[in-house]
Design an enzyme around this catalytic site. Structure first.
Site, mmCIF file in Angstrom:
data_model
loop_
_atom_site.group_PDB
_atom_site.id
_atom_site.type_symbol
_atom_site.label_atom_id
_atom_site.label_comp_id
_atom_site.label_asym_id
_atom_site.label_seq_id
_atom_site.Cartn_x
_atom_site.Cartn_y
_atom_site.Cartn_z
ATOM 1 N NE ARG A 64 69.288 47.962 37.458
ATOM 2 C CZ ARG A 64 70.304 48.739 37.094
ATOM 3 N NH1 ARG A 64 70.546 48.924 35.793
ATOM 4 N NH2 ARG A 64 71.068 49.324 37.993
ATOM 5 C CE LYS A 103 65.898 50.299 40.532
ATOM 6 N NZ LYS A 103 66.016 49.139 41.454
ATOM 7 C CG HIS A 163 66.945 41.644 40.971
ATOM 8 N ND1 HIS A 163 67.061 42.481 39.881
ATOM 9 C CD2 HIS A 163 67.621 42.266 41.978
ATOM 10 C CE1 HIS A 163 67.742 43.550 40.211
ATOM 11 N NE2 HIS A 163 68.110 43.443 41.476
ATOM 12 N NE ARG A 220 71.521 44.902 38.871
ATOM 13 C CZ ARG A 220 72.315 45.628 38.107
ATOM 14 N NH1 ARG A 220 72.735 45.152 36.940
ATOM 15 N NH2 ARG A 220 72.723 46.827 38.471
ATOM 16 C CG HIS A 236 75.538 48.039 40.880
ATOM 17 N ND1 HIS A 236 76.104 46.903 40.331
ATOM 18 C CD2 HIS A 236 74.385 47.636 41.464
ATOM 19 C CE1 HIS A 236 75.339 45.861 40.603
ATOM 20 N NE2 HIS A 236 74.290 46.279 41.274
ATOM 21 C CE1 TYR A 292 71.260 43.659 42.464
ATOM 22 C CE2 TYR A 292 71.689 45.500 43.918
ATOM 23 C CZ TYR A 292 70.828 44.796 43.114
ATOM 24 O OH TYR A 292 69.531 45.209 42.953
#
Length: 345
Positions: free
Chosen positions: A203, A228, A289, A292, A316, A325
């Site tokens: 990220r 995150k 982003h 990713r 994740h 994703y």
């Protein structure tokens, strides 16, 4: 026994009805209502709970507004959360405090009231995810009030409200020629950052906070102590990722890229424009982003890693988020159906 008594103003006009319930061994309970029928119904409910042995005092919950609870939550609970989450949460609480529902007694709030607040937010143009985050704070407040603040009689109305449906995740992949155009338009730092992002699915914040002490080129890995989802993770480095890191000079500050998160955004915007790639929020725009998404999809297309191995690399928290994703190219699936081995480009 229960007693129902009128509440009168100075002129002797009835302005409400007070219900009182007294039972030996239990604290006296009282509450005032606009209508006599409401007071009678409340008294019957309290008496029934006492008789069945399931009575829980409603005192605190029936004297405190939702706004007062939010103010207490902000003082006691918000500071215990991660610094990166405190700012957004205070923003959600500030908005809740501005809504009419904040003036309601917390014990009186029902699912229909929360649903009305959701409609208000939808009318204000808030996204489904933003509304869900507002509801998450409200729901946690009820949980804390029930468990930590002695309001055991509360029922969490958020659990019965329909949550806005999240939109389908972005499916933007890096198109042929775009990677080369970006690398050609970027300076050395950003070029290496772009390569590392596509090779690791890191990220933006993880790239910005990466320091050389967390990089182990011999072990071909790097360590991310803060992510995150709140969990540290070790990221294995592909040959491409290793090459990008070895290309960079080490600086005295320890920062690998020497860019803040906002600095990365600015450099990305300039480089994307110089490469002739669309920005903004259209479907053809390429966001940082999206790299990713690209990296995650490539793990499935170009390696033999299984689901759990890929999830370990990307960080994740759930397989559902991992699937959001992952956007596989149909041409690769066609080749697989024709017998191509996974990992062949």
């Amino acid at each position: 026994m229960a007693s129902i008594n009128p509440r009168k103003d100075r002129d002797g006009i009835t302005i409400g009805w007070q219900a009182q319930v007294r039972r030996k061994g239990y604290p006296a309970q009282s509450k005032t209502f606009e209508k006599k029928s409401q007071a009678q119904a409340w008294a019957r409910q309290v008496e029934s709970e006492v008789e069945r042995g399931v009575f829980v005092s409603r005192g605190g919950a029936e004297r405190t507004t939702l706004g007062e609870c939010f103010e207490r939550y902000q003082r006691e609970i918000t500071p215990s959360k991660k610094p990166s989450g405190q700012g957004p949460e205070r923003g959600f609480i500030r908005q809740w405090l501005q809504r009419p529902i904040a003036r309601r007694i917390i014990a009186e709030i029902r699912g229909v009231d929360v649903a009305a607040a959701v409609k208000e937010m939808e009318g204000e143009g808030k996204s489904a995810n933003t509304i869900r985050l507002h509801l998450a704070v409200l729901s946690h407040l009820f949980t804390v009030a029930q468990g930590d603040w002695g309001m055991e009689s509360l029922d969490n109305p958020v659990t019965r409200v329909r949550k806005p449906r999240l939109p389908k995740g972005r499916e933007r992949r890096v198109q042929e020629g775009e990677m080369g155009a970006l690398i050609g338009a970027a300076d050395l730092r950003l070029a290496c950052l772009i390569v590392l992002a596509v090779e690791t699915a890191m990220r933006r914040e993880e790239l910005a906070s990466l320091t050389w002490e967390k990089v182990d080129l011999k072990a071909r890995s790097l360590f991310l102590p803060k992510t995150k989802n709140g969990e540290a993770r070790t990221v294995p480095l592909s040959p491409g990722a290793l090459e990008s890191l070895r290309t960079l000079p080490r600086n005295l500050s320890g920062s690998v890229f020497g860019l803040s998160a906002d600095g990365i955004d600015s450099a990305w915007g300039r480089t994307r424009a110089a490469a002739g790639i669309a920005g903004g929020w259209g479907d053809d725009a390429l966001h940082l982003h999206d790299l990713r998404h690209e990296a995650t999809s490539r793990f499935f297309e170009r390696t033999d890693l299984d689901l759990m191995e890929i999830r370990t690399i990307t960080g994740h928290k759930s397989l559902q988020m991992l699937s959001r994703y992952t956007h596989l190219r149909t041409v690769n699936l066609v080749e697989r159906l024709a017998g191509a081995k996974r990992g062949n480009r």
